[in-house]
Every structure is written in structure tokens, then in C-alpha cells.
Design a protein around this motif. Structure first.
Motif, short mmCIF file in Angstrom:
data_model
loop_
_atom_site.label_atom_id
_atom_site.label_comp_id
_atom_site.label_asym_id
_atom_site.label_seq_id
_atom_site.Cartn_x
_atom_site.Cartn_y
_atom_site.Cartn_z
N CYS A 2 4.58 28.64 24.18
CA CYS A 2 5.24 28.52 25.48
C CYS A 2 4.20 28.50 26.62
O CYS A 2 3.30 29.33 26.65
CB CYS A 2 6.18 29.70 25.66
SG CYS A 2 7.13 29.65 27.19
N CYS A 50 2.60 32.65 25.16
CA CYS A 50 3.04 33.31 23.93
C CYS A 50 3.19 32.32 22.78
O CYS A 50 3.61 31.18 22.96
CB CYS A 50 4.39 33.99 24.16
SG CYS A 50 4.36 35.21 25.48
N CYS A 94 9.88 36.81 26.05
CA CYS A 94 10.52 37.19 27.31
C CYS A 94 11.77 36.34 27.51
O CYS A 94 11.94 35.31 26.85
CB CYS A 94 9.53 37.01 28.47
SG CYS A 94 9.62 35.39 29.23
S1 SF4 Z 1 5.95 35.46 28.88
FE1 SF4 Z 1 7.78 34.22 28.56
S2 SF4 Z 1 7.59 32.40 29.90
FE2 SF4 Z 1 5.56 33.38 29.72
S3 SF4 Z 1 4.57 32.24 28.05
FE3 SF4 Z 1 5.53 34.10 27.14
S4 SF4 Z 1 7.56 33.41 26.46
FE4 SF4 Z 1 6.77 31.85 27.88
#
Ligand code: SF4
Ligand SMILES: Nc1nc2c(c(=O)[nH]1)N[C@H]1C(S)=C(S)[C@@H](COP(=O)(O)OP(=O)(O)OC[C@H]3O[C@@H](n4cnc5c(=O)[nH]c(N)nc54)[C@H](O)[C@@H]3O)O[C@H]1N2
Ligand SMILES: Nc1nc2c(c(=O)[nH]1)N[C@H]1C(S)=C(S)[C@@H](COP(=O)(O)OP(=O)(O)OC[C@H]3O[C@@H](n4cnc5c(=O)[nH]c(N)nc54)[C@H](O)[C@@H]3O)O[C@H]1N2
Ligand SMILES: [Mo]
Length: 855
Positions: free
Chosen positions: A56, A63, A91
Motif C-alpha cells: 500500500c 505496509c 490501518c
Molecule cells: S498505514 Fe494504512 S494507508 Fe498507510 S501504507 Fe499502511 S495500510 Fe496503507
């Protein structure tokens, strides 16, 4: 699996609640996607699919993820359990990626503009065209620049990116012959990196060892909402609180993290320097600094007494440099009582937190976010806040503020041999962002003009200084929305003769485009890869294409480059294609790429070879997971984890001028003197030009500066508090209904709306009440929002999250998409374009005041 007592109790509570509210059925359906989930009821898979690894880029946490693919369609996201960084957690924002990918408002095929007048009120008259026609148009424009020997008038804008970025961002402009590759870095986090660099030689995001810490201060950071490793911290916080870790938040508003903290210190906007000075003062005056890290008085006694200087020769430092100078020049008078009057936090709390923090050290850390330093005079705050970690010896220590063990990868091959004479000459022209000029030192990595000044480019274009660019490509960016004082960008982009925008969604910036080149979504429709640190590890993930592109879209970092090279070659300029064919061969088979998809694959293979090829692994000196070859790596999910972090490696081994942690920064001294010399002037003059007040030796130490705020107090009485929205994937969530429906997950906010929050006392004085539509008036613009009274901020301030106010992002983002009416307003419409000039950063925090009127 062994069921621990805690797991058992948690399990039975959830089951009980589920039964009570009749959720059992729903839980069951979700659980069917998870193998190995323990459950007491029999579950039958409703759909049969496959979990595929991906990653992501919704924020800078990066992540490692998995997507559940059913019949070629992604239907669920979860964290990749094999990552030692996000540990299988994810998240809430990751789920929004599904709504982004299947957004019916996406650009579905290339489009060209038919109305050549540009402006907000102009209808661009976009009509669909083929990729072939689109790339032909773009290549023609570039050939025209080459014909007229003005290739420097080509410009490449980059927003969010993957590891492959330097192909399109660095090599393409160089081969064409332009110095203008402009990234978004300085509207992102450069001032936050400034302090760690000029104290410990580290220009990057930090990691924090929260698992081993006893005390954490979140300073201008809201890790349950934004900053980095949100997936990790959302879970780690529970563990920390259970384990008795004390958490303090320093933020002018009651943030998500403040709500979960033991202490909230509502610093006045921009007054972080005063608070940091006072805490440093207490740590020294109370004799609580780290003897092991920072050294001691030769006689073993504490001679730091408020108001009194100390003789340099009486103190012997270990792994630090300049603690006595810092005390004598600045800290000795910065008592908590002095700070209370300045920063609004009471002296007793300052003293208490400083003492507790230092006593818990070295298992104590200050987690620094952008709030404390992406301010006009924030450079020294960045040093000061980070330096607290230095005073207590938690730098690079277990339970402290650490760096990361990044994998050593290959770089994108050097394009120099493919730059012809024109390219060599024109790529040395001045850049559009004025970096390195007297006013914009942008001292990244110690170099004058070493960093970008993203938001300055709009002025460069408007003033045609140093010239007016003609052909511009932008990808994964939306500067007309994401840069403060948006009206400048609207005017500037209207002046560009030809602009091609490679994005998934039509946006405020696309409105000024001549060509829309629809992009793959980074998470599933293209290959992607980044490395990031967190939880004391670093991971690198490489993801495959996990679904077929939903629309006729291409990856701007690779496929579009290929198509452009093909077209340029057809038109007689072969250098780019030769560069690609010679340098982007499959590292395993030696095969040349024959299309954009192969170029994509070979690019990621080349970049990450030192991780998956055992021979290269040793050569580069990587530390972490090992694989047999590319297939082995990808079969194991394309995920690499570093070995555990090695603490204290950096002690007296820092890439600073002194190799020590510098409270008196010889590294900054050298950089500032270099910049002053380049402009035939003094460091004092440079600082004044950069809106700082310090003179003499203060230029080289963390010190207090009164915040520089646009807007006089009479006309604009309310300081504006900026901050990210909890569900914002940078500027890209607005068109997701989940973002709108859960907008109230930002404390004090409202669903499907845009709230400006104000202390009830101020609202009463202004005769305003909850739900009123109000105008927000700043020295540079106006916005609109719904008034919300909220006790989570002090009188004299207002807070509004960033994320609404799209007038061109789709039917959900806008209130009325056809008529370009935004939902609420964009904070950047009212935020003055100002900078922390030493780093080149845009100032978002503590930088301006507004007034509010009933609309
Ligand atoms: S914290 Fe959430 S929005 Fe940010 S990279 Fe990780 S999964 Fe994606
Ligand atoms: N006032 C205020 N302004 C801010 C911030 C703030 O907190 N407050 N935050 C700042 C920060 S930290 C940053 S990093 C910048 C970000 O600012 P930018 O780099 O300009 O990025 P975004 O605004 O996120 O917009 C990116 C565009 O990319 C497109 N897009 C979405 N997904 C994809 C994809 O997968 N691939 C491609 N090629 N395109 C895609 C969308 O059309 C979107 O318009 O904004 C900054 N601006
Ligand atoms: N939810 C979410 N998370 C994100 C992103 C996102 O768009 N949404 N974007 C990612 C990106 S690209 C980046 S660069 C990082 C940035 O991460 P940060 O810079 O840490 O993010 P912000 O939330 O903008 O600001 C942090 C906090 O600073 C506070 N603040 C405002 N003014 C002041 C002040 O004067 N002093 C102090 N001490 N605090 C102040 C705000 O209230 C906010 O709680 O976040 C990443 N994470
Ligand atoms: Mo950012």
C-alpha cells in the motif's frame, strides 16, 4: 494453536457481543476469507478466491498487504502477516484502496483537450483518444523542444512513487535534456528530516523502538492517525498501554493520539521551540542527561544552574558535541517558567514530563512528526525536538529513536551516455524551483540547493523565472490541490502550453491538462515496490500485478516511458529507446525488453536484485532474508525482512562533521557557510533572508524562534491548526464513500462534510453556533466550512483537517461535480505559500491566522 488466557477471554467477549447484537452471521462471512482463524462455529466459504501479496502507498508507511482476489476482482485487503514491520496489521485506510480501484469516476482511457483556453471556469472539452494518438502528441511536443534547442523547457512533476521512480523522474528529463525534475518531497516532510540530519547526519524518516520503550512523547505527530507505520502503532498502542508505557502528546489540538495519552500538552501553534528548550533546560539543570551518551563534568558534579554559563573545559563529552555551547548560548535562560508564558503549557507540567522522560531514558523517545517543524521557522524546532533524544541517550538505543536497516538495492542505470550534446548543455540550465538561490538554501544532505522547493515552481512559472516551461508531464500528483495558495497553481498551469497528466482520477491539476494519460492504480494493477522501516525492522516488498487493469490504463513509471521512447525513436530521436534496451535487460536471462510490461518487470528485477540474487546479496552487504532467485523470492510473496536492528552502531560513528551527535552543528555551520559564500554574503544575512531572527552562533544550535505567522492579530485573530484526516490517503481519498461516511472518525468532525473546529468560548464571542456555515478568511484566500464547537483546542485557535474541498475529483468528493462545487473547502485555498527555507519545505503548521464569519 495454543490459546493463551488473554486470547481466550477476548474471544469469548467478542463472541458474546456478537451473539447479543446478532452479528454472528456477519462475522462468519468475513472470517471465511481468513484461513486458520479459530472459531467455534462451522464456516463455509461463501466465495472461493486467493490471497495475493501486494503493498500500500496510501501513506508513507508503505505496509505490506494481501488482497483477496475472487474471479479476478479484489474484494478485501489485509496486512501481510509475514512483514516484521506491520506484522499483519493494517490501518483502516487500506480498505479504501478497493473504492479507489473500482471508482467509476476514474479516467478510463486517454483523453485530449479540445478547448485550448485554460482556467477554472473553462470546460477543457476532453474527448477520448487512443494511447497511440496520445503518445504521438506528447512525442511531437518533445521533438519540437529538441528542434528549437529548448529542451530545458520540459518539466517532470512527481507526486507519490515506487522504487522505480528514477526511470521517469531522473532519466527521462536527462535524456530529453532538462534540469527540471520536480518531486513533491518538500510539500511532504523535508523539515522533519532537517533536524535529524543536522544533529546526527540522517536525512530520512526515523523509526522508534516502541516495543522496548517506557516513555514516549508524540510531538507534532499523531501516529494513530497519520505519520508513519499507522498500521503498526494502531496495534502497538494497545500493547504499550497494557504494559504501562507512559505516553505524552504535544499537539495544539486534542488529536487521536492525545485521546489515548496520559498527558496532553496543548502547545500554542508554532511555539514548539519554547517547549523543547525548556525541557532540555530541565534535563540538564536537574542533572538527568545521559552520562553514557553525552558525557559528564570532570568532577562528577552538576554545574548546570539556571542563568549561569558553564566553563567548556569542565565537561567531557562522549558521543555528542556541543552540549556546553548549547547550554551557554541558549538553554541556561530557557526555564519552564519562561516557556509557560510563551508556549501556553504550564511550567509544572513541562518540568514533570521532562523529568519523567529523562528518568525513563534511555528507554524513552520523542516521536517527531511534521507538526513541530514544517513551520516557517521550524528548522530549529526540528533540531531541538530531536535533540531531546540526544540529551537522554536514546539515540540509536534500544527503546529509543533509531534509524533503520534499509536493503541496499541497485539504482536506476545512469543515463549519461545517452545524453547528446543538447541534453548535456540544457540539463545544466537553472531549475524552475529556485533551489540554491539566496532565498532558498534547501540544504538537503548539506548541499546548497540539494533539495527541491516544490511549491515555488508555481511562482517560477508565473514570473517566468528562469524561463517558461512548455511541455510538462505530471504523475501521481495534484499540486493544484496539494500545494498551499492554490490560486497560484491555477494561474501557473494555465500558462503551460502542453501538460500531460498521468493519474487515476481527474483532479484539480488535470483540469489544466492537454492530455490525460490514465494510470494504473499502484496497489493492484501494476508492479510496485518500496522499502520502509518500522517496528525496528525494515521490509521491502515487490508486488506483481494482482488484477487486470480495470480500465485502459498504463503505469507512468514504466509503460508510459516505453511508449514515449518508441514514439521518439519513430520520430528520429532514438536515445531513450537505446537507453532502455541496453540497460533494462532481464538480469537473469539477459533478454531485452520488447514492451512496457517487460520493462516494468525487468526494472523491478534490476532494482531489487541485491535482495533476491544470493551473489549480489553478499556483494552489497545486505542483512536479512535470503532467497535462491527471483522466482523463489516472488513465490515467497516478494517480501524481504531485514535482520533485527543493531543498536548503538551509530555512536561516535555518525555521518556528521564530528561523527558525534551535534548539539552545536558543525554540519549545519558548514552548509550555511557554504551557501553564504556562494552568494557572497554572511550567514546572518542568509538567516534573515530566510525569515529567521537568529544571529551569530545561534545559527548553528537548536534555539527558540518566535513563530512567523502570516496575518496580523487584529484582522485575523485565530491561529489555524492544520492536520491530516484520519482516512486520507494523502490527497486521494475524497471520492471514496467510506472516507465521507466515516469522516467523523477525525475527533470533532462531521460525516460527508468539512468542519472548522473552534473553542466554544470563541464561538460565543463571534455569535456563531454548531452547524453554521462559515467563511474562513485568511490573508491569501477564502474557504467555506461547517462550524463545530469543540473543546479539543484552546481559545484563539481553529482546527481543520486536510482532505475535503475537491472540486474536480469525482461525484463523491465534490458537492456538485458537474458545477465544480467543492464539498467544504481545501485548506490550501487559505494557506499562504510560505516555506521553511533552510530545508525548502512548505510550511503547513503554525504559519497563519484567519478570521471566521457567518457565510
Ligand atoms: S498505514 Fe494504512 S494507508 Fe498507510 S501504507 Fe499502511 S495500510 Fe496503507
Ligand atoms: N494543506 C495541506 N496540504 C498538504 C498536506 C497537508 O497535510 N495539508 N500534505 C502534504 C503531503 S505530506 C503530501 S505527501 C502531498 C501529496 O500531494 P501530491 O503528491 O500532489 O499527491 P495527492 O494530492 O495525493 O494526489 C495524487 C494524484 O494522483 C492520482 N492518483 C491516485 N492514485 C494513483 C495511483 O495509484 N497512480 C497514479 N499514477 N496516480 C494516482 C490522483 O488522481 C491524485 O490526484 O500533499 C501535501 N499537501
Ligand atoms: N491519515 C493519514 N496519514 C498519513 C497521510 C495522510 O494523508 N493521511 N500522509 C502521509 C504522509 S505523505 C506524510 S508526509 C506523513 C506526515 O505526517 P505528520 O507530519 O506527522 O502529519 P500531520 O497529521 O499533518 O501532523 C501531525 C500533527 O501535528 C499537529 N500540529 C499542527 N500544528 C502544530 C504545531 O504548531 N505544533 C505541534 N507540535 N503540532 C502541530 C496536528 O494537529 C497533527 O496532529 O503522514 C503520512 N500519513
Ligand atoms: Mo507526505
Amino acid at each position: 494453536m495454543k490459546i493463551t488466557r488473554r486470547r481466550f477471554i477476548e474471544g469469548s467477549i467478542v463472541a458474546g457481543i456478537a451473539t447479543a447484537i446478532g452479528l454472528e452471521g456477519r462475522r462468519r462471512r468475513l472470517d471465511t476469507l481468513e484461513e486458520g482463524v479459530e472459531t467455534s462455529v462451522e464456516v463455509k466459504p461463501l466465495v472461493k478466491g486467493e490471497w495475493k501479496p501486494t503493498g500500500c502507498l496510501g501513506c508513507t508507511s508503505w505496509c505490506a498487504q494481501e488482497a483477496y482476489i475472487v474471479d479476478g476482482r479484489a474484494i478485501k485487503i489485509r496486512g501481510n502477516k509475514n512483514s516484521k514491520v506491520n506484522r499483519g496489521y493494517t490501518c483502516p485506510r487500506s480498505h479504501l484502496s478497493l473504492q479507489q480501484i473500482y471508482d467509476p469516476d476514474r479516467i478510463k482511457q486517454p483523453m485530449k483537450r479540445t478547448n485550448f483556453k485554460k482556467g477554472i471556469s473553462e470546460d477543457p472539452g476532453f474527448v477520448p483518444i487512443s494511447w497511440d494518438e496520445a503518445m504521438d502528441m506528447l512525442a511531437d511536443k518533445i521533438m519540437e523542444l529538441r528542434k528549437n534547442d529548448e529542451t530545458h523547457k520540459f518539466m517532470l512533476f512527481r507526486g507519490r512513487y515506487t522504487n522505480a521512480r528514477d526511470l521517469v523522474y531522473s532519466s527521462v528529463p536527462k535524456i530529453i535534456g532538462s534540469p527540471n525534475n520536480i518531486s513533491h518531497s518538500s510539500i511532504c516532510a523535508e523539515a522533519e528530516k532537517f533536524g535529524p540530519y543536522y544533529t546526527q547526519g540522517y536525512w530520512n524518516y526515523r523509526d522508534y523502538d516502541v516495543e522496548n520503550t517506557k516513555y514516549m512523547i508524540c510531538w507534532g505527530a499523531d501516529p494513530l492517525c497519520s505519520n508513519r507505520q499507522v498500521s503498526h502503532y494502531l496495534n502497538a498502542f494497545g500493547e504499550m498501554l497494557r504494559d504501562g508505557v507512559k505516553i505524552v502528546t504535544i499537539d495544539p489540538k486534542y488529536s487521536n493520539t492525545a485521546a489515548k495519552s496520559h498527558v496532553w500538552m496543548p502547545v500554542k501553534p508554532g511555539e514548539d521551540g519554547a517547549l523543547a528548550m525548556a525541557m532540555a533546560h530541565v534535563i540538564l539543570a536537574e542533572g538527568l542527561w545521559s552520562r553514557e551518551f553525552a558525557g559528564d563534568f570532570k568532577d562528577g558534579k552538576n554545574h548546570f544552574v539556571a542563568g549561569k554559563t558553564v566553563d567548556q573545559d569542565t565537561f567531557e563529552e562522549n558521543h555528542t558535541y556541543g552540549v556546553i555551547k548549547w547550554w551557554n548560548l541558549e538553554l541556561k535562560d530557557r526555564t519552564p517558567e519562561w516557556a509557560e508564558a510563551v508556549c501556553g503549557v504550564d511550567a509544572a507540567t513541562i518540568r514533570k514530563v521532562a523529568v519523567e522522560f529523562a528518568k525513563a531514558a534511555p528507554y524513552a523517545l520523542v516521536f517527531m512528526g511534521g507538526g513541530s517543524n514544517m513551520q516557517v521557522r521550524g528548522g530549529y524546532n526540528s533540531m531541538a525536538v530531536h535533540a531531546l533524544n540526544g540529551l537522554v541517550g536514546s539515540i540509536d538505543h534500544q527503546g529509543g529513536a533509531i534509524t533503520g536497516r534499509s536493503p541496499k538495492l541497485n539504482s536506476i542505470p545512469d543515463p549519461d551516455d545517452y545524453m547528446d550534446e543538447m541534453a548535456q548543455k540544457n540539463s545544466k540550465m537553472k531549475k524552475m524551483d529556485h533551489r540554491g538561490t539566496k532565498e532558498f538554501p534547501a540544504l538537503k544532505d548539506g548541499k546548497s540547493g540539494g533539495g527541491v522547493v516544490t511549491n515555488r515552481v508555481a511562482d517560477g512559472i508565473l514570473m517566468e523565472d528562469p524561463y517558461l516551461p512548455k511541455v510538462v508531464i505530471g504523475y501521481f500528483n495534484n499540486f493544484n490541490y496539494s500545494c498551499p495558495q492554490t490560486d497560484r497553481w491555477n494561474k501557473a498551469m494555465s500558462k503551460i502550453e502542453f501538460f500531460a497528466h498521468c493519474v487515476t482520477n481527474y483532479s484539480e491539476m488535470s483540469h489544466f491538462a492537454d492530455l490525460l494519460l490514465p494510470s494504473t492504480h499502484h496497489m493492484m494493477e501494476q508492479m510496485s515496490s518500496v522499502a520502509q522501516k518500522g517496528n525496528t525492522y525494515t521490509h521491502l516488498w515487490v508486488s506483481n500485478r494482482v488484477i487486470n487493469p480495470v480500465y485502459d490504463v498504463k503505469n507512468p513509471e514504466t509503460e508510459v516511458v516505453w511508449l514515449l521512447a518508441e514514439k521518439l525513436a519513430e520520430k528520429g530521436f532514438k536515445n531513450m529507446m537505446e537507453y532502455l534496451k541496453d540497460n533494462f535487460k532481464d538480469p537473469e536471462t539477459g533478454k531485452e525488453p520488447t514492451n512496457g510490461i517487460e520493462l516494468e518487470l525487468y526494472t523491478y528485477k534490476i532494482l531489487t536484485e541485491p535482495v533476491w540474487n544470493p551473489a549480489k546479496y553478499e556483494e552489497k552487504g545486505n542483512n536479512g532474508d535470503k532467497f535462491k532467485d527471483w522466482n523463489d523470492f516472488m513465490e515467497k510473496g516478494g517480501l524481504w525482512n531485514s535482520d533485527p536492528y543493531k543498536y548503538k552502531n551509530l555512536w561516535s560513528n555518525m555521518p556528521t562533521e564530528t561523527q558525534k551527535f551535534e548539539f552545536y552543528s558543525e554540519t549545519l555551520k558548514k552548509a550555511l557557510e557554504g551557501h553564504a559564500e556562494k552568494h557572497n554574503t554572511t550567514v546572518d544575512d542568509i538567516l534573515a533572508t530566510c525569515k529567521y531572527t537568529a544571529e551569530g552562533e545561534h545559527a548553528f544550535i537548536p534555539h527558540y524562534e518566535e513563530p512567523y505567522m502570516e496575518g496580523d492579530k487584529e484582522q485575523f485573530p485565530l491561529a489555524f491548526i492544520e492536520g491530516k484526516s484520519r482516512l486520507a490517503r494523502e490527497g486521494r481519498s475524497g471520492n471514496c464513500s467510506w472516507f465521507q461516511e466515516f469522516k467523523d472518525s477525525d475527533p470533532g468532525d462531521i460525516k460527508w462534510g468539512d468542519a472548522i473546529k473552534i473553542n466554544p468560548e470563541d464561538a460565543a464571542k463571534l455569535g456563531l453556533k454548531d452547524g453554521d456555515t462559515v467563511k474562513i478568511i485568511s490573508p491569501v484566500g477564502e474557504g467555506i466550512a461547517t462550524l463545530k464547537t469543540w473543546v479539543g483546542l484552546r481559545p484563539g485557535t481553529v482546527a481543520k483537517t486536510y482532505g475535503q474541498g475537491h472540486w474536480a475529483y469525482g461525484h463523491i468528493a465534490a458537492e456538485d461535480f458537474e458545477n465544480k462545487i467543492a464539498r467544504g473547502s481545501n485548506n490550501n485555498d487559505v494557506m499562504p505559500a510560505d516555506y521553511e527555507r533552510l530545508s525548502g519545505s512548505t510550511a503547513f503548521y503554525g504559519s497563519f491566522r484567519v478570521r471566521i464569519e457567518k457565510a
